[in-house]
Design an enzyme around this catalytic site. Structure first.
Site, mmCIF file in Angstrom:
data_model
loop_
_atom_site.group_PDB
_atom_site.id
_atom_site.type_symbol
_atom_site.label_atom_id
_atom_site.label_comp_id
_atom_site.label_asym_id
_atom_site.label_seq_id
_atom_site.Cartn_x
_atom_site.Cartn_y
_atom_site.Cartn_z
ATOM 1 N N THR A 120 -38.424 51.134 -85.725
ATOM 2 C CA THR A 120 -38.839 51.838 -84.497
ATOM 3 C C THR A 120 -39.498 53.176 -84.820
ATOM 4 O O THR A 120 -40.500 53.552 -84.197
ATOM 5 C CB THR A 120 -37.620 52.048 -83.570
ATOM 6 O OG1 THR A 120 -37.124 50.779 -83.159
ATOM 7 C CG2 THR A 120 -38.005 52.860 -82.348
ATOM 8 N N SER A 159 -43.459 45.826 -78.577
ATOM 9 C CA SER A 159 -42.233 46.502 -78.991
ATOM 10 C C SER A 159 -42.292 46.610 -80.511
ATOM 11 O O SER A 159 -43.133 45.979 -81.160
ATOM 12 C CB SER A 159 -40.989 45.715 -78.565
ATOM 13 O OG SER A 159 -40.782 44.611 -79.429
ATOM 14 N N SER A 337 -41.822 55.346 -133.070
ATOM 15 C CA SER A 337 -40.483 55.821 -133.378
ATOM 16 C C SER A 337 -40.500 57.304 -133.694
ATOM 17 O O SER A 337 -41.462 57.830 -134.251
ATOM 18 C CB SER A 337 -39.910 55.039 -134.561
ATOM 19 O OG SER A 337 -38.671 55.587 -134.970
ATOM 20 N N SER A 338 -39.396 57.966 -133.347
ATOM 21 C CA SER A 338 -39.245 59.378 -133.696
ATOM 22 C C SER A 338 -38.582 59.538 -135.062
ATOM 23 O O SER A 338 -38.464 60.655 -135.562
ATOM 24 C CB SER A 338 -38.389 60.084 -132.637
ATOM 25 O OG SER A 338 -37.100 59.486 -132.566
#
Length: 482
Positions: A120, A159, A337-338
């Site tokens: 609504t 509606s 990758s770190s």
């Protein structure tokens, strides 16, 4: 005393300033101050206070906003045909709707996508914004609803219970065209790789084990054909989105709508959208049923299942590079990758998998919401809309990235695949017609026991000439292509 007078004057000026910045609107709960520059009205303002949930508002999906405007435009034209809506008000509504369809005023559609009330608030947001746009375009001020009223004019013969689901369906139809276009480009990219790899022989695998030979081209064409089938399913299910319940009003009995109005709205909406929209045969059933949403969501889920499987296949085929299958190379997009130098991850297939998992989850949301409706209405359509539009949007944004940053850049490691063909026991199946089942079984056993390749043993035993081996390994004849 002078100070008191001074403060009174200042307070009066402040109140005057506030009055100049706001307008007063009222509903059944009372009056409320609305910013003068806002095109929304009192019911939208209440929804903004009540539903501060996700931060995602109606404007987050432009096709959704346009769909609402298309529905309101069709309804206004149907009401004008019935003689209920005055020509000057129709003209104002048409101008307002067209402006929104053209992409204007979208920043005024501010209701959170998560909302109670079966939609609504979203419907009233649309009614109020279109009314105030129409008023301004007609030379009136915002809020002068005696000239164009959100309920009486913009919601005439309607509606939320017919407007809201119809707008969702139209939005899904509009965006489905865009999604299918991107999906089709991705399928074509798979087929292009299929053509490029058509002469590369490799081992097919079942249950992760060597099976029988195929070409890498066949493998990539199969990926493309799987996606083609999912695209066809998305197109077929559109027929269920094209059936709408405008004219049903509250529950499907047509209360407040004029005779013949429902058919007229469907006709106008079909012309406006360019889609074969029709009125449902049973408006009561259509108002409570969620079939269109369930089937469309299911088609999105099916596409997600296919794309997730394909993505996982690509990750598997590219595994390594030294300790995996490594039959293909995926484009290297970023360090993986770190901690591990030189590692590059298959980030695009991983991304596609994440998107697919979310789409599959969204389908479950639609399923749960659809079966939880009560009697003549389903109050959970807002979350269904959120789930399906999110799934569409995720695919629409991910498909071009996946195509450009992954599929188009895939290359084949032919030397690796040649090595597997030379070593694989799976080639014995192709030897059955030449050497017989018993002999090929002996060869397979010897290969496994000695860790030699089938072709290596055949050459040692001189069971076939090099010319025969070459003909045997011809990709076209070996893989059923001629």
């Amino acid at each position: 005393m002078c100070k008191k007078i001074h403060y009174v004057i200042l307070f009066g000026l402040y109140i005057s300033f506030l009055s100049a910045q706001t307008r007063t609107e009222k509903d059944l709960l009372g009056e409320k101050q609305i910013p003068n520059n806002a095109y929304y009205g009192v019911q939208t303002a209440r929804a903004l206070e009540n539903f501060q949930i996700s931060g995602m508002t109606t404007q987050f999906y432009p096709d959704y906003v346009k769909a609402f405007a298309m529905v309101k435009l069709a309804a206004a034209r149907a009401n004008a045909e019935d003689g209920r809506l005055k020509k000057d008000r129709l003209a104002a509504i048409e101008k307002a709707c067209q402006a929104v369809i053209d992409g204007k005023y979208h920043d005024q559609f501010l209701v959170d996508l998560y909302q109670g009330g079966a939609g609504t608030s979203a419907n009233m947001n649309v009614n109020e914004v279109l009314a105030n746009i129409g008023l301004e375009m007609s030379g009136h001020k915002k809020g002068e609803y005696q000239y164009l009223e959100p309920h009486d004019d913009l919601n005439m013969g309607q509606s939320t219970n017919d407007v809201y689901p119809t707008a969702i369906k139209v939005a899904l139809l509009l965006h489905n065209d865009k999604l299918i276009k991107e999906a089709d480009l991705l399928a074509k990219a798979f087929h292009k790789k299929g053509d490029e790899f058509k002469d590369i022989l490799k081992m097919g695998r079942t249950e992760g084990q060597d099976a029988v030979p195929m070409t890498m081209g066949q493998e990539f064409h199969a990926f493309g054909n799987q996606l083609d089938a999912e695209i066809a399913a998305l197109r077929k299910v559109e027929v269920f989105l094209c059936e709408q319940n405008m004219g049903a009003t509250a529950i499907g009995t047509g209360i407040t709508a004029s005779p013949g109005y429902a058919e007229k709205v469907a006709t106008h909406l079909a012309k406006i959208t360019g889609k074969p929209i029709v009125m449902s045969k049973d408006l009561i059933a259509a108002t409570s049923s969620q079939q269109g949403f369930v089937l469309y969501s299911s088609a999105l889920k099916s596409m997600a299942v296919a794309m997730s499987k394909i993505s996982s296949d690509l990750i598997f085929l590219a595994s390594g590079p030294r300790a995996g299958i490594f039959e293909i190379n995926l484009p290297a997009l970023q360090p993986g990758s770190s901690i591990m130098p030189g590692k590059v991850n298959p980030v695009m297939p991983e991304l596609m998998n994440e998107v697919c998992f979310k789409v599959i989850g969204n389908d479950l949301t639609v399923t749960l919401a659809a079966h939880s409706g009560l009697l003549q209405l389903n109050a959970f359509e807002p979350v269904e809309a959120i789930a399906m539009m999110e799934s569409q949007g995720l695919f629409f944004k991910t498909f071009p990235l996946f195509r450009k940053n992954c599929i188009e850049g895939i290359t084949a490691n032919k030397s690796v695949q040649d090595h597997y063909m030379e070593r694989s026991v799976g080639i014995v199946t192709a030897l059955n017609p030449v050497l017989g089942y018993e002999k090929t079984t002996e060869l397979a056993k010897e290969a496994l026991e000695t860790n030699k390749g089938i072709l290596e043993i055949i050459r040692e035993k001189k069971l076939l000439t090099e010319d025969q081996i070459k003909k045997l390994l011809d990709p076209a004849s070996l893989t059923g292509q001629k």
